[in-house]
Every structure is written in C-alpha cells, then in structure tokens.
Design a protein around this motif. Structure first.
Motif, mmCIF file in Angstrom:
data_model
loop_
_atom_site.group_PDB
_atom_site.id
_atom_site.type_symbol
_atom_site.label_atom_id
_atom_site.label_comp_id
_atom_site.label_asym_id
_atom_site.label_seq_id
_atom_site.Cartn_x
_atom_site.Cartn_y
_atom_site.Cartn_z
ATOM 1 N N UNK A 1 -26.489 65.570 -71.246
ATOM 2 C CA UNK A 1 -25.831 66.577 -70.406
ATOM 3 C C UNK A 1 -25.962 67.974 -70.996
ATOM 4 N N UNK A 2 -25.930 68.957 -70.105
ATOM 5 C CA UNK A 2 -25.985 70.365 -70.475
ATOM 6 C C UNK A 2 -27.275 70.713 -71.210
ATOM 7 N N UNK A 3 -28.389 70.241 -70.662
ATOM 8 C CA UNK A 3 -29.690 70.488 -71.282
ATOM 9 C C UNK A 3 -30.589 71.374 -70.429
ATOM 10 N N UNK A 4 -30.004 72.183 -69.574
ATOM 11 C CA UNK A 4 -30.821 73.020 -68.695
ATOM 12 C C UNK A 4 -31.802 73.874 -69.490
ATOM 13 N N UNK A 5 -31.315 74.477 -70.546
ATOM 14 C CA UNK A 5 -32.184 75.338 -71.353
ATOM 15 C C UNK A 5 -33.292 74.542 -72.009
ATOM 16 N N UNK A 6 -32.971 73.358 -72.494
ATOM 17 C CA UNK A 6 -33.996 72.525 -73.134
ATOM 18 C C UNK A 6 -35.072 72.107 -72.144
ATOM 19 N N UNK A 7 -34.659 71.749 -70.934
ATOM 20 C CA UNK A 7 -35.629 71.374 -69.903
ATOM 21 C C UNK A 7 -36.582 72.529 -69.640
ATOM 22 N N UNK A 8 -36.011 73.695 -69.441
ATOM 23 C CA UNK A 8 -36.821 74.876 -69.134
ATOM 24 C C UNK A 8 -37.761 75.210 -70.286
ATOM 25 N N UNK A 9 -37.221 75.211 -71.501
ATOM 26 C CA UNK A 9 -38.043 75.575 -72.658
ATOM 27 C C UNK A 9 -39.143 74.548 -72.899
ATOM 28 N N UNK A 10 -38.824 73.262 -72.745
ATOM 29 C CA UNK A 10 -39.843 72.223 -72.946
ATOM 30 C C UNK A 10 -40.965 72.367 -71.925
ATOM 31 N N UNK A 11 -40.584 72.599 -70.675
ATOM 32 C CA UNK A 11 -41.606 72.736 -69.636
ATOM 33 C C UNK A 11 -42.489 73.954 -69.887
ATOM 34 N N UNK A 12 -41.881 75.095 -70.130
ATOM 35 C CA UNK A 12 -42.669 76.320 -70.302
ATOM 36 C C UNK A 12 -43.573 76.227 -71.528
ATOM 37 N N UNK A 13 -43.058 75.641 -72.603
ATOM 38 C CA UNK A 13 -43.878 75.502 -73.804
ATOM 39 C C UNK A 13 -45.039 74.539 -73.569
ATOM 40 N N UNK A 14 -44.769 73.422 -72.889
ATOM 41 C CA UNK A 14 -45.819 72.439 -72.604
ATOM 42 C C UNK A 14 -46.881 73.046 -71.688
ATOM 43 N N UNK A 15 -46.435 73.797 -70.675
ATOM 44 C CA UNK A 15 -47.383 74.423 -69.755
ATOM 45 C C UNK A 15 -48.222 75.486 -70.456
ATOM 46 N N UNK A 16 -47.611 76.244 -71.361
ATOM 47 C CA UNK A 16 -48.376 77.262 -72.091
ATOM 48 C C UNK A 16 -49.483 76.625 -72.937
ATOM 49 N N UNK A 17 -49.144 75.552 -73.626
ATOM 50 C CA UNK A 17 -50.164 74.874 -74.443
ATOM 51 C C UNK A 17 -51.280 74.332 -73.569
ATOM 52 N N UNK A 18 -50.891 73.759 -72.438
ATOM 53 C CA UNK A 18 -51.881 73.211 -71.512
ATOM 54 C C UNK A 18 -52.789 74.314 -70.956
ATOM 55 N N UNK A 19 -52.185 75.452 -70.614
ATOM 56 C CA UNK A 19 -52.974 76.546 -70.044
ATOM 57 C C UNK A 19 -54.010 77.070 -71.044
ATOM 58 N N UNK A 20 -53.633 77.167 -72.307
ATOM 59 C CA UNK A 20 -54.594 77.628 -73.307
ATOM 60 C C UNK A 20 -55.787 76.685 -73.397
ATOM 61 N N UNK A 21 -55.501 75.378 -73.361
ATOM 62 C CA UNK A 21 -56.587 74.399 -73.391
ATOM 63 C C UNK A 21 -57.433 74.516 -72.131
ATOM 64 N N UNK A 22 -56.787 74.632 -70.974
ATOM 65 C CA UNK A 22 -57.502 74.724 -69.696
ATOM 66 C C UNK A 22 -58.445 75.930 -69.679
ATOM 67 N N UNK A 23 -57.940 77.090 -70.050
ATOM 68 C CA UNK A 23 -58.775 78.293 -69.996
ATOM 69 C C UNK A 23 -59.984 78.182 -70.908
ATOM 70 N N UNK A 24 -59.782 77.569 -72.064
ATOM 71 C CA UNK A 24 -60.893 77.417 -73.006
ATOM 72 C C UNK A 24 -61.946 76.473 -72.468
ATOM 73 N N UNK A 25 -61.509 75.358 -71.853
ATOM 74 C CA UNK A 25 -62.459 74.335 -71.408
ATOM 75 C C UNK A 25 -62.997 74.598 -70.004
ATOM 76 N N UNK A 26 -62.164 75.164 -69.127
ATOM 77 C CA UNK A 26 -62.573 75.335 -67.726
ATOM 78 C C UNK A 26 -63.424 76.594 -67.551
ATOM 79 N N UNK A 27 -62.924 77.712 -68.052
ATOM 80 C CA UNK A 27 -63.653 78.972 -67.878
ATOM 81 C C UNK A 27 -64.605 79.256 -69.036
ATOM 82 N N UNK A 28 -64.332 78.654 -70.209
ATOM 83 C CA UNK A 28 -65.198 78.901 -71.363
ATOM 84 C C UNK A 28 -66.557 78.273 -71.224
#
Length: 1000
Positions: free
Chosen positions: A973-1000
């Motif tokens: 309970x009361x993990x709204x901030x953790x949910x948001x932070x986990x998602x944004x951090x996971x998406x940021x890591x994924x985006x860095x990999x995507x840009x390197x492999x997709x557009x690189x």
C-alpha cells in the motif's frame, strides 16, 4: 541405572523439586548447611517457589561465600527465606545484585505487600537524604545509594509479583508500581543534580543555589512510564519542560532558566544511566521531544506548544496520549499536560491520520530483524504493539468527541471502550487477557537477567524456567503453545477490532441501546478511508439489519470485511459492489456457508471488489463466480480444449444465432472474470494472463464464426473457405485486459464463383462484427492492419493477398505480417495464407530503403499518434521505451534476420528477444532491459483497465489511481511513487537501448 537415579537415592527428591544438576545441588546444599546452620530439609522447604532451582542455589552459594552473615540472619524469617528463593530462582540479575550488596538481604524479610506510590517516593528520597529538593551530597556516592535503593524497591515489587498466586492478575498493579519507582528514581536523581550544579562535587559552583532552586524542571513520562505500564527493565521515555515563576523569570531571564534546566536534566539522566560503580538502572530516552535527537533537550512550555502548533506530526500526538508528570515541578507538569490535551484529541482530524498510524505500525514490524520476528513478544505480529496500537487508534479517532475514553493505560482504555460501546465485550475481554499474558511473559524474560529484552527464549531449559516463573504452564512446550495461540488471536482481533463497534452500534443493537450516534459512526468511516461515509452507513445497515440468517451472518462478517475494504484502493466501491453481490446471492446456502466458514474467500472477495471496478461490475452479472474464491483450482484459467468443447456444445444446443451468441458472450465474460480474479489475487503470472486472454478470444471468435457461417453460407456454397488471421498483440498471443483483437479476413472461392464468394465473405465479416459486439465487455475486431489499411477492402481472397503482396506491399505491411497467426476457419486456408506470409515477412534480403521507411514511420508514429495533451513519457504503448519501441525493434530484427535464423520466426515479442539474444544479434543486457520494459508496460496497461473498468494506455498521474495500479501489481500500500519511479526508470533504460539498436 545411575546411582543418583535409583529409588531412595538422596538426589531423587532434588530432581522432583526441579533441580537439573543434581550433583552440584547436593554439594551446594552441604556447603549451605554448614554456613547457615540450617538442615537440608529447612534449606529446601521453600525451593519450590524458585523457577530455576539450580540458578538459585548457585547464586545463594556465591553470596554466602562472600558474606554468610546476612543469609544466616534471614533464616529466622520463613517469609524472608521463601522470598529469597523466589528472587534468586527467577533472576540472575538479583543474584548479582545481592552478591555486590549482601547486606541488602537483610531487607528481604520486610517484603510483603506491594509498596505504595508514596512509600516508593519516600524511600528513594531517603536514599539520597533529600531535603527541599536538594541532596546533601552531590557526589557519585549519592548515585550509588540511589541505584542500590531502587533495586531494593525493584526486588520488593518482584517478590510480590513472583509470590502471587496468580501473577497474571497482578500485571497492571506491578507495572504501575514499576512506573512509580522510575519516577521516584528520577526525582531523587534530580535532587542530586541540583546539588551537583550548585556547589556539589562535580561542576561545583556552576550556578548559585538560589538560581537553581528558582528554576522549575518538570519531567514528563511518556510511553509505558506515562501510562504506568512500565516493564522491569525498559527505557524510560521522558520530555523535559523548563520554567520559573514570574519573579524568577524576570530576574534570571528565559535563556538562563533553560540553561540551568538543561544542566539539571543532563545530571538527572546521568544519575540513573551513566556507568558508575553500581550499574545503570535503565536508559533515560528523551527522543520523543520536539525535533527528536536534533531538538533542544529542554524547552519552556511556550516553546513546546509553539512546536506542536506548527510542526508536530501525527505520531507525536499519539505519543502524547500517555504523557504524565512523573518528577520535578508538579504544577509545571500539570500545566504542560493540560495544554497538550486538546491538541492530542483533535489530531485524528488531520488528513491521512489513520493511514499514517497504520504505516507507523507497519514500519515497526518491518524494522524487526527477520530472525527475531517469530520470537518478538512486543513488536511482532500478534504482540503487545498490536494491542496498543489498536487501542490507541480507537481512542484517538473516537476521543475527539467522547471524553470518556481518554485514558492513559491500555487496560483502562479497553475498559472504557467497552463501557461506551466502541468494542464488543468478548473481543475486549480476550484482548485484555492476552495483553496481561504477553506483559507477564515480557516481565519474566526481563527479570531473568535484569536486562532489556522482548524475545521469547528458544532453549528448552529457559522455556521451562519461564513456564515456572509465570505459573501459566507446567512445561516449556506448553508455555510456547499458549504463546503461539495468543499471538494468533491477538493478530485476528487487531485486524478486526477497530471496525466492530461501528456495526454493533449502527446495525446490530436496538435503537434504544445504541451508544454511537450516526454522526459518530460517519466520522469513524471517514477516518478509516471512506469518501462517502453516509452512503457507507446506508449500505452497512441494508446488509446487516433484520433477524434473517443472511443478516446474522453479515453482521458477523462485516467488521472484518469493512477492514479489508478500508485497506483497499476504493473502499466505497468495494462496499457497494459487495452489497449488490449479496443481494443477488445472499440467500443461497453455498454463499452464506462460504462467507461464514472461509475467511480466505471473504478477504479475497473484499480485495477484488475494492481493488477493481472491472471485477466488481462483472461479478454483479456473474454472481456465482464468488464460489471460485473458495477453490484455488477454480481460479486457474481453463484450457483451450475445455473452452472449445463448451463452445461447440453451445452451438449444438442453440440453433438460433442470437441464442448461441448470447451463450458465447456469457462464456467469454465468465472466463475473462475468472482470469481477472486470478490475476488480481496473484495466482497466475502475466504470461499466463496473456495466454488465457488470447485463448478466450480465440474460442470466442471461432464460436462466433461457426454460428455466423451456419447462418450466412447456404449448403450449396459450403465449399467456400473462410479464415480469420490474428494480427498484432492478438497474433502474438500477448493480449492484455482491454486489448483490441487485430484481425484480417481471407477467403478462397474453390467451387463458388468469385463474385458469390466475395459477397458471402463480406456478409460473414459484417455478421461477425455485428454478433461479436458486447456492450458490457466490448470485443473490437480491428482490421486496420489489412493491406492498404483503412482504405483497403475488409476481406480479400487468398489470390488477392498474394497479388497485392507481390506487387504493391509496403514495408509496414510486411512488418505487420510478422505477428500473423491463423485463429479460426479453414485450416487448409490458414496454412496456405501462412506460407504466403512467410515469403513476405522473412525475405532472403531486405531492401535498405524499406528499413529506412520503417524507421521513418516509427518516428512519425511517435510524433503524430500520441493523443493531444498526453505526456509522452506516461503513454504505455507509444511512449519512449514502452511497448511500441520494443515491438518495432523486435520486428525489424525479424525482417532482417528471420530468413537466416528460424528461431526468430515467432509472433511472440518475448520469444523474439530471447532468440535474438541467443543468436548474438543483440546484447543479453539489452534484451533483458527491453523485456523488462515490455512486461512492465503490459502489466500496467492491464492493471489500469482492471482498476477503473475502462481501457486506457496512459499511466495516470492521480496518486490514488497509481497506488491502486501498484496494489494490483503486487506493490505494498501507498506505493504510488514507487510505481511511477520504477516505470519511468525502466522505460528510460529501454529507450536508450532502443535508440542505439533501432536508429544506430
């Protein structure tokens, strides 16, 4: 048989008396007989009162070897001799005390009744020869005398406790006197402190005696000390308040008054806590003061009040609930308590008060070392803290309007709560009995070595001693079993006690016997998290009013379920949904039996209803689904074979298409609900959820196609082949809750004319879309991934598809085919279509221009398809690093390498990532980060739909909704901030990999 064990041996009676080391006991008895002049029988006459006879006789011999005279003198007192056995048998700490001070044994014969509060204070002041607030001697000698006298009083209290016929009934009296002794020790130490800072030994001449005398210092007891519930060895929580009368304040100035008072406080603490010749008594803990360790040790009354008005947190008011002057200036102490009382009893009106109290209790449990949790008498689940926090929360919530429950001690508060109808008598009685039981255990484990501890012993010998010392059981295993039972019952009451008064007052009692007004009940519901407490009251009354069996069972269960609803994301909706379900099922025997006998099912039901509008709305239409919660096997998704058999049986039973489709829709709703309930309860993984949702959709579409074909295609045109191809996430068997079903339609004329085949196929598609509609749980058959997209025909022949892909196919259409999978219709046609698709989606060589076009389209999708005003970082499908990024990267890898790497020929995103990593096409860490982002985005999308009952691809910013999504994903309970932070951090890591492999 050893000689000592033979019948008639002189050692056999020793064993019967509880001795374990018989040889040493015999040797010690001979030595004691010589030194004391007592016969063996006289020595052993009262040994039965010793919880640990071996420890007692060993301690006694050590004392006699140092100074036998006090022990010889004590033999004249039968009561004194019995008391000595009891003290030494229960506490090695007292053995060490009497070894240091054998002369103190001479006082034991005077021990009898519990000393009075006045007597305790007089004795402590006498120990330092205090007069007019000062001690003649300000040296460490006074501290030693103080500590020795305190331990004499402690021994007197312990003697009364240990020799009581029923020590569990003396817990309150003993705890009260221990608190009085602590206050008296601080009073005596304060007298020494005044001397020390005004001309005594250490720090002589710091302040004039007159200035010290004019300075007021009040010591406020907090926690167990303030509540007069103190343990034998416990930190003594205090707050120091400084002051002076108007004349002294004008003369000295506030700064000097605080300075003097601070010196007094420090010296007072040293008097009982510093390392000296005589060991410290206990720790004086002033950390409950304003600002804690960082704050000033001593403040004036005005300074305290200013802090509480502006900065204090809710837990500080909870701590002040037990505040009581225990030493120093009584008038100043009373003024302090009077001034903070209104602040205490209005603190429950603060926003999130109950939530904060609950979180504080959870933090206490979380900080227990894991190995201590099963042994914790005080802090663990089912321990003393569960009782204290429950009682305090009830007091603070209801004490706002009811002064009759404003008590300091836990047992007094329980009595008041019962008397005023806030809790049931049976529950309060059990709570009260178990509180005494747990406190008695705590007292005895602390007496054992006069050491602060709250842990149950594990050693069999120590458990046996504990059992004898408490007089609650004959053996160690029995005392352990009692403790385990008490913990279970305390935890159960802790879970439900807060809510039972609401039901007993609002629903169960006749109007003339109700002790809670409607306003009070409404305030309580608001305090525990209901947004519409008046509406909640109406629902509770509707559920529990009456004399029927249904109402009786509901009255029994509702206190528990209200608690579970209140801990859910949306307690108001949970209660409403439960009422609707109860009205549909409440009179059925199985539902009543399940509610009554299966607490697990009731809790799961409460959690599901308060956590998911999707589930609540479906359960109202499929009420029999409640039975699944009592059978884990019933919550497992059904196999495709089982669903196919049921779907075919529907077609057999129903000749009319409307009837058949009504049954098919019911099947689909039921199985989606089953999957949702299993997913919410954590019974299945996200992969199992996706597989189940895909299977349900497959079977629904297959059954719909059979029903429609039977209606549309006449027997003479039966050679027409028609199939449905799954695309997108549907084709990848990766559906989530609320996902569309992307499809393409294909036919082959065979012996039917081309025009006739196309007309029939078009009619099939039209009827499919018509009869698959479900206004309650939409099934959107989306054909936008067909050739030419929305501008192309809805259905094509196989030859038309082949011609199109050969001549005009665009790069995105080959990309779309990567997830094509046949799901319904002619198997031969599906096989032929998939052979065609393989030629397009797994080319031997890929045109670089086509790859550039795919990348260009991806960039355009990111810019153009995001809904206006939506933060891209919160879009779970099209946002950076989310589903679209991962899927497009996987698909471009498949286009480039699928021809040479057969393991890439899969419609599954996760399988593609694993195959690409295994083939060395992408780094393993890249595959891991992409997979994590894809899984988390998928889970968040489904959870968003389950929570609200509405499909959305955007991660909400609302904290309550975020917390609800997190709860569905397994966050605490009361993990709204953790949910948001986990998602944004996971998406940021994924985006860095995507840009390197997709557009690189």
């Amino acid at each position: 048989m050893a000689p000592s064990e033979r019948p008639g041996s002189s050692l056999t009676p020793l064993a019967r008396l509880g001795f374990g080391d018989l040889q040493d006991a015999e040797k010690y008895l001979e030595e004691l007989s010589v030194e004391t002049g007592l016969t063996r029988d006289e020595l052993l006459s009262d040994v039965a009162v010793a919880a640990d006879p071996d420890g007692a006789i060993s301690a006694l011999v050590s004392i006699v070897r140092r100074d036998a005279a006090p022990v010889r003198a004590l033999r004249q007192s039968a009561h004194g001799w019995r008391t000595l056995w009891a003290l030494l048998g229960a506490s090695t700490g007292f053995g060490e005390f009497y070894l240091r001070h054998p002369e103190e044994i001479g006082q034991i014969h005077t021990f009898g009744a519990l000393p009075s509060s006045e007597g305790v204070l007089a004795s402590m002041l006498e120990s330092v020869a205090a007069k007019d607030g000062f001690a003649p001697d300000g040296s460490e000698t006074s501290w030693v005398a103080l500590r020795v006298r305190y331990r004499r009083i402690l021994a007197q209290i312990a003697a009364y406790d240990l020799l009581s016929d029923s020590p569990i009934n003396e817990v309150a009296a003993v705890s009260s006197r221990l608190a009085d002794a602590a206050g008296a020790a601080l009073e005596a130490s304060l007298c020494v402190a005044r001397t020390r800072i005004s001309g005594g030994a250490a720090g002589a001449g710091l302040f004039p005696r007159a200035d010290v005398a004019a300075t007021q210092l009040s010591i406020i007891g907090m926690g167990k000390t303030g509540a007069r519930e103190l343990n034998y060895i416990s930190d003594v929580d205090v707050i120091f308040v400084a002051g002076a009368d108007a004349e002294a304040e004008e003369s000295l100035g506030q700064s000097k008054i605080v300075d003097i008072a601070t010196r007094l406080a420090l010296q007072t603490m040293r008097g009982v806590s510093s390392i000296e010749i005589e060991p410290p008594l206990w720790e004086v803990d002033a950390n409950l003061r304003p600002e804690g360790k960082q704050g000033a040790l001593v403040r004036t009354l005005d300074s305290h009040l200013a802090y509480y008005d502006r900065w204090a947190k809710g837990w500080e008011f909870q701590a002040l609930l037990k505040a009581r002057p225990i030493a120093g200036d009584a008038e100043l102490g009373a003024a302090y308590v009077d001034a903070v009382q209104p602040k205490i009893w209005t603190s429950a009106a603060r926003e999130n008060f109950v939530d904060n109290v609950q979180r504080m209790r959870e933090r206490v449990t979380e900080h227990i070392p894991p190995e201590e949790v099963p042994l914790q008498i005080k802090l663990g689940p089912g321990g003393i803290r569960d009782i204290e926090f429950t009682v305090q929360l009830l007091q603070l919530v209801h004490g706002l309007s009811d002064e009759r429950i404003r008590q300091r001690s836990t047992l007094d508060a329980l009595d008041s709560l019962v008397a005023q109808g806030y809790i049931g008598r049976a529950e309060a009685s059990t709570f009260s009995d178990h509180y005494r039981f747990l406190r008695l255990l705590e007292h005895r484990v602390q007496l054992r070595h006069l050491r602060r501890t709250h842990l149950m012993p594990e050693d069999r010998s120590d458990l046996r001693i504990l059992a004898r010392a408490t007089k609650l059981a004959e053996t160690g295993p029995k005392i352990w079993d009692q403790w385990e039972r008490v913990k279970r019952e305390v935890r159960e009451i802790h879970v439900r006690l807060f809510y039972r008064p609401l039901l007993s007052a609002v629903a169960s009692l006749p109007a003339e016997e109700r002790v809670l007004s409607t306003d009070q009940a409404r305030d309580r519901l608001a305090a525990i998290g209901f947004v519409d407490p008046a509406g909640a009251l109406r629902h509770i009354a509707a559920l529990t009013t009456g004399l029927s069996r249904k109402a009786t069972i509901q009255r029994h269960l509702m206190p528990v379920m209200i608690r579970w609803f209140a801990h859910g994301v949306d307690p108001d909706y949970g209660l409403i949904a439960f009422r609707r379900l109860s009205e549909r099922l409440g009179d059925t025997h199985w539902f009543l039996r399940m509610l009554r006998d299966s607490s697990g099912a009731a809790e799961s039901l409460s959690y599901a209803l308060s956590g998911s509008h999707y589930v609540g709305e479906l359960m109202e239409w499929i009420p029999e689904s409640a039975a699944w919660l009592d059978d884990p096997a019933a919550l497992r998704p059904r196999t495709g074979t089982a669903l196919q058999q049921e779907a075919r049986a529907i077609q057999t039973r129903h000749t009319r298409i409307d009837d058949a489709m009504r049954a098919v829709r019911a099947l689909r709703r039921r199985e989606l609900l089953r999957t949702a309930m299993a997913g919410i309860g954590g019974d299945i993984t996200i992969e199992e959820v996706a597989a189940a949702l895909t299977t349900i959709t497959d079977v629904t579409i297959q059954a719909t196609l059979r029903a429609v074909r039977r209606e549309v295609v006449p027997p003479e045109d039966d050679s027409l082949d028609f199939s449905i191809i799954a695309m997108g996430r549907f084709g990848g068997a990766e559906l989530g809750f609320g996902s569309d079903a992307d499809v393409m339609y294909v036919y082959r004329a065979n012996d039917v004319s081309a025009e006739r085949a196309h007309a029939l196929s078009t009619k099939i598609v039209s009827e499919l879309r018509k009869h698959s509609e479900d206004h309650r749980l939409p099934l959107d058959l989306d054909a936008d991934l067909r050739p030419e997209g929305r501008n192309g025909p809805l259905v094509r022949s196989l030859d038309s598809y082949a011609e199109y892909y050969r001549r005009w196919s665009l790069s995105w259409e080959a990309q779309a085919l990567l997830r094509a999978r046949g799901v319904a219709g002619s198997v031969k046609l599906i096989t032929a279509f998939m052979e065609l698709a393989d030629q397009v989606r797994y080319p031997a060589a890929v045109d670089p221009q086509s790859l550039r076009e795919i990348k260009r389209i991806k960039a355009r999708v990111e810019n153009e398809r995001l809904p206006q005003g939506v933060d891209p970082s919160r879009h779970l499908k099209l946002g950076p690093g989310t589903l679209s990024d991962v899927e497009w990267l996987c698909q471009i890898i498949q286009l480039e390498h699928g021809h040479d790497h057969p393991e890439l020929r899969t419609t599954s995103t996760q399988a593609t990532l694993e195959a690409a990593s295994a083939a060395g096409l992408i780094p393993e860490i890249a595959a891991q980060r992409l997979g994590e982002a894809w899984r988390l985005s998928s889970r968040l999308r489904s959870a968003n739909t389950l929570l609200s009952g509405q499909t959305s691809d955007v991660l909400p910013a609302d904290r309550k909704r975020l917390d609800g999504i997190g709860r569905l994903l397994g966050y605490p309970p009361r993990s709204a901030t953790s949910v948001e932070e986990d998602y944004l951090a996971t998406a940021r890591r994924s985006r860095r990999v995507f840009e390197k492999l997709f557009y690189g």
